[in-house]
Enzyme design. Structure first.
Site, PDB file in Angstrom:
ATOM      1  N   ARG A  42       0.720  -1.152  -0.002  1.00 42.24           N
ATOM      2  CA  ARG A  42      -0.061   0.081  -0.102  1.00 42.24           C
ATOM      3  C   ARG A  42       1.149   1.126  -0.123  1.00 42.24           C
ATOM      4  O   ARG A  42      -0.307   2.240  -0.120  1.00 42.24           O
ATOM      5  CB  ARG A  42      -0.846  -0.332   1.148  1.00 42.24           C
ATOM      6  CG  ARG A  42      -1.890  -1.356   1.025  1.00 42.24           C
ATOM      7  CD  ARG A  42      -3.043  -0.885   2.261  1.00 42.24           C
ATOM      8  NE  ARG A  42      -2.707  -1.660   3.265  1.00 42.24           N
ATOM      9  CZ  ARG A  42      -3.323  -1.680   4.667  1.00 42.24           C
ATOM     10  NH1 ARG A  42      -4.178  -0.907   4.864  1.00 42.24           N
ATOM     11  NH2 ARG A  42      -3.141  -2.768   5.221  1.00 42.24           N
ATOM     12  N   ASN A  50       0.326  -8.149  21.304  1.00 42.08           N
ATOM     13  CA  ASN A  50       1.269  -8.728  20.923  1.00 42.08           C
ATOM     14  C   ASN A  50       2.366  -7.595  20.222  1.00 42.08           C
ATOM     15  O   ASN A  50       1.631  -7.486  19.583  1.00 42.08           O
ATOM     16  CB  ASN A  50       1.630  -9.956  20.306  1.00 42.08           C
ATOM     17  CG  ASN A  50       2.626 -10.292  19.262  1.00 42.08           C
ATOM     18  OD1 ASN A  50       4.101 -10.262  19.883  1.00 42.08           O
ATOM     19  ND2 ASN A  50       2.828 -11.920  18.812  1.00 42.08           N
TER      20      ASN A  50
HETATM   21  C1  UD1 Z   1       2.263  -9.981  13.602  1.00 44.38           C
HETATM   22  C2  UD1 Z   1       2.089 -11.339  15.120  1.00 44.38           C
HETATM   23  C3  UD1 Z   1       0.814 -10.883  16.014  1.00 44.38           C
HETATM   24  C4  UD1 Z   1       0.873  -9.270  16.343  1.00 44.38           C
HETATM   25  C5  UD1 Z   1       1.371  -8.384  14.845  1.00 44.38           C
HETATM   26  C6  UD1 Z   1       2.569  -6.732  15.325  1.00 44.38           C
HETATM   27  C7  UD1 Z   1       1.879 -13.093  14.277  1.00 44.38           C
HETATM   28  C8  UD1 Z   1       1.259 -14.907  13.713  1.00 44.38           C
HETATM   29  N1  UD1 Z   1       1.291 -12.290  14.817  1.00 44.38           N
HETATM   30  O1  UD1 Z   1       1.172 -10.139  13.417  1.00 44.38           O
HETATM   31  O2  UD1 Z   1       0.333 -11.359  17.042  1.00 44.38           O
HETATM   32  O3  UD1 Z   1       0.101  -8.824  17.372  1.00 44.38           O
HETATM   33  O4  UD1 Z   1       2.849  -8.945  14.728  1.00 44.38           O
HETATM   34  O5  UD1 Z   1       2.631  -6.508  14.489  1.00 44.38           O
HETATM   35  O6  UD1 Z   1       3.671 -13.206  14.570  1.00 44.38           O
HETATM   36  N2  UD1 Z   1       6.785 -11.215   8.273  1.00 44.38           N
HETATM   37  C9  UD1 Z   1       8.262 -11.578   7.105  1.00 44.38           C
HETATM   38  N3  UD1 Z   1       7.896 -13.261   6.815  1.00 44.38           N
HETATM   39  C10 UD1 Z   1       6.072 -13.697   7.312  1.00 44.38           C
HETATM   40  C11 UD1 Z   1       5.523 -12.980   7.584  1.00 44.38           C
HETATM   41  C12 UD1 Z   1       5.624 -11.975   8.589  1.00 44.38           C
HETATM   42  O7  UD1 Z   1       9.360 -11.416   7.527  1.00 44.38           O
HETATM   43  O8  UD1 Z   1       6.374 -14.556   6.426  1.00 44.38           O
HETATM   44  C13 UD1 Z   1       7.090 -10.249   8.825  1.00 44.38           C
HETATM   45  C14 UD1 Z   1       6.368  -8.550   8.826  1.00 44.38           C
HETATM   46  O9  UD1 Z   1       7.510  -8.327   7.369  1.00 44.38           O
HETATM   47  C15 UD1 Z   1       6.090  -7.898   9.744  1.00 44.38           C
HETATM   48  C16 UD1 Z   1       6.602  -8.913  11.377  1.00 44.38           C
HETATM   49  O10 UD1 Z   1       6.854 -10.299  10.506  1.00 44.38           O
HETATM   50  O11 UD1 Z   1       7.850  -7.177  10.044  1.00 44.38           O
HETATM   51  C17 UD1 Z   1       5.049  -8.939  11.552  1.00 44.38           C
HETATM   52  O12 UD1 Z   1       4.560  -9.193  10.638  1.00 44.38           O
HETATM   53  P1  UD1 Z   1       2.964  -8.710  10.100  1.00 44.38           P
HETATM   54  O13 UD1 Z   1       2.412  -9.442   8.906  1.00 44.38           O
HETATM   55  O14 UD1 Z   1       3.142  -7.355   9.810  1.00 44.38           O
HETATM   56  O15 UD1 Z   1       2.126  -9.532  11.472  1.00 44.38           O
HETATM   57  P2  UD1 Z   1       0.965 -10.554  11.785  1.00 44.38           P
HETATM   58  O16 UD1 Z   1       1.581 -11.694  11.287  1.00 44.38           O
HETATM   59  O17 UD1 Z   1      -0.404  -9.410  11.356  1.00 44.38           O
END
Ligand code: UD1
Ligand code: CA
Length: 460
Positions: A14, A168
């Site tokens: 986005r 979290n």
């Molecule tokens: C995640 C947490 C959630 C928390 C939130 C805080 C999990 C399952 N959930 O949510 O509990 O409240 O973060 O922001 O962990 N990322 C990767 N690879 C992936 C997926 C994510 O590098 O395959 C990174 C993203 O770029 C980001 C971070 O991990 O920096 C969090 O990912 P995002 O998708 O924003 O968070 P959620 O999974 O929605």
């Protein structure tokens, strides 16, 4: 030794730009930089950054500063951390901090306090949490009478769980050996078919290990940006926070409109910052200065009692009691010595301007060393570039450079030299001499009248 893993694989669709999300800037620095510096300030310097989308840009930015691992497919936060298992196995004796590279306001105090609690409670994992007015979208912390039972993601939560406001932050401390073990036990049986890092808590508990939650008083640690509007809000928050710190330190602001001060800037007490002033990089400013309005200062060292009005200064040094502006451009590599005055429409590049020297208007000084108490007349130019190479001009102390003098570099003027207005100086001038280079002025009397007569239509 303690380690950190920073998740920086996000794309940020986005944002509508081809760049990894953690490289978007808050107050002039990529969000990733804020996170790395929080780690380092907390004493954790063995860092592995997990890259994904356009990972080569992350490598380029880091320039070898941190280790990296590639998450080729985006299969969840647990899967992202799995990519760092070789990094974890280098030394499993300590604890590992996991952070999100796109949540820039995590701070070193929170990191340190959470580690203390983590060690004191003998936890396999401690999640850092915050309480939000609107917890929508975040993983909820499920507390029980005895501690916590785990984290439930928005998409997997019951109505009752959705009402929980403690969430979290995405930051955790793990005992490194336990993290390696727990990662091997994750599966993707959930609403998003992802490997959730959050599942490590319930798995640890089911194995009889301790898991805890450390609630941060600073809810800002959770903030991230999904789009440009969020990013603007982060910038706004950071901007106000930095100005707030300077207010406490005795810096004056009458109106902060358009004032942007990056967090690496130091400012002395009693300095006044006027609207539209942008101060960036590692700029250091002394006491009692007046800066602005509409001024940009990047990576400069500025002394005490300096005035800079509507001007731009880059990578240069300005000593005490200097007055600059309006409309001055000081380019990199310059040093303006104490008491000098630089007036309107003056450009100075890679040059030294001596003590109490005046360069009051319409002048270009490039690649030159100007002595003390020199006066440089309006329209003077150092001709420092011959189309092939740049050369220096040297102007001795007490010189008086007449208006519209051209100094053809390389050239050296001794002490107290005068140049006559309009002179093009092509050779060195000895101490106390006058350099004059001019044609003899001729007077052509009645010229205008003769010209008019010749061009007027003939009278009837
Ligand atoms: C995640 C947490 C959630 C928390 C939130 C805080 C999990 C399952 N959930 O949510 O509990 O409240 O973060 O922001 O962990 N990322 C990767 N690879 C992936 C997926 C994510 O590098 O395959 C990174 C993203 O770029 C980001 C971070 O991990 O920096 C969090 O990912 P995002 O998708 O924003 O968070 P959620 O999974 O929605
Ligand atoms: Ca998120």
């Amino acid at each position: 030794m303690n380690k950190a893993i920073i998740l920086a694989g996000g794309q940020g669709k986005r944002m509508k730009a081809d760049m990894p999300k953690p490289l978007f800037k808050v107050l002039g620095e990529p969000m990733l930089e804020w996170v790395i510096s929080a780690c380092e300030d907390a004493g954790v310097s063995d860092i592995c950054v997990i890259k994904g989308f356009m990972g080569e840009m992350i490598d380029e930015y880091l320039g070898g500063r941190c280790k990296t691992a590639l998450q080729a497919e985006r299969l969840g936060t647990g899967h992202a951390v799995m990519q760092a298992v070789p990094f974890l196995k280098e030394d499993e004796s300590g604890h590992t901090l996991v952070l999100c590279g796109d949540a820039p306001f995590i701070d070193s105090d929170t990191i340190k306090s959470a580690l203390e609690a983590h060690i004191e409670q003998n936890n396999a994992v401690t999640v850092i949490t915050a309480e939000l007015e609107n917890p929508h979208g975040y993983g909820r912390i499920i507390r029980t009478a005895t501690g916590i039972s785990g984290i439930v993601e928005q998409k997997d939560a019951t109505e009752e769980q959705k009402a929980v406001r403690e969430v979290n932050s995405g930051a955790y401390w793990f005992r490194t050996a336990d993290l390696v073990d727990l990662l091997g036990k994750l599966d993707c049986n959930n609403a998003q078919n992802e490997y959730y890092l959050t599942d490590t808590l319930s798995i640890a508990i089911s194995e009889g290990k301790n898991a805890g939650a450390f609630r941060s008083e600073n809810a800002q640690i959770i903030r991230g940006a999904n789009d440009r509007k969020d990013l603007l809000e982060l910038n706004d928050y950071a901007r106000r926070a930095v100005i707030g710190k300077h207010l406490i330190n005795g810096i004056g602001f009458t109106c902060t409109d358009g004032v942007i001060i990056e967090r690496g800037v130091e400012i002395g007490v009693g300095t006044e910052i006027l609207p539209g002033t942008i101060i960036t990089g590692k700029t250091k400013i002394g006491k009692g200065c007046t800066l602005g309005p509409n001024t940009v200062i990047d990576n400069c060292e500025i002394g005490d009692e300096v005035t800079v009005n509507s001007s731009q200064l880059n990578e240069s040094t300005v000593e005490n009691d200097v007055v600059i502006g309006p409309y001055v451009h000081v380019r990199p590599g310059s040093c303006i010595k104490s008491g000098a005055r630089i007036g309107d429409f003056v450009e100075i590049k890679n040059s030294t301007i001596g003590e109490k020297t005046a360069v009051s208007h319409l002048v270009y000084v490039g690649d030159s060393d100007i002595g003390k108490k020199v006066n440089i007349g309006s329209g003077t130019a150092t001709v420092n570039y011959d189309g092939v190479s740049k050369n220096r001009c040297v102007v001795g102390d007490y010189c008086f450079i007449g208006c519209n003098t051209n100094l053809i570099a390389p050239v050296k003027l001794g002490k107290a030299v005068y140049t006559a207005a309009g002179t093009t100086v092509t050779g060195d001038v000895p101490d106390y001499a006058l350099a004059i280079e001019r044609g003899t002025m001729k007077i052509n009397e009645g010229y205008t009248l003769r010209k008019l007569k010749a061009t007027l239509p003939e009278k009837k």
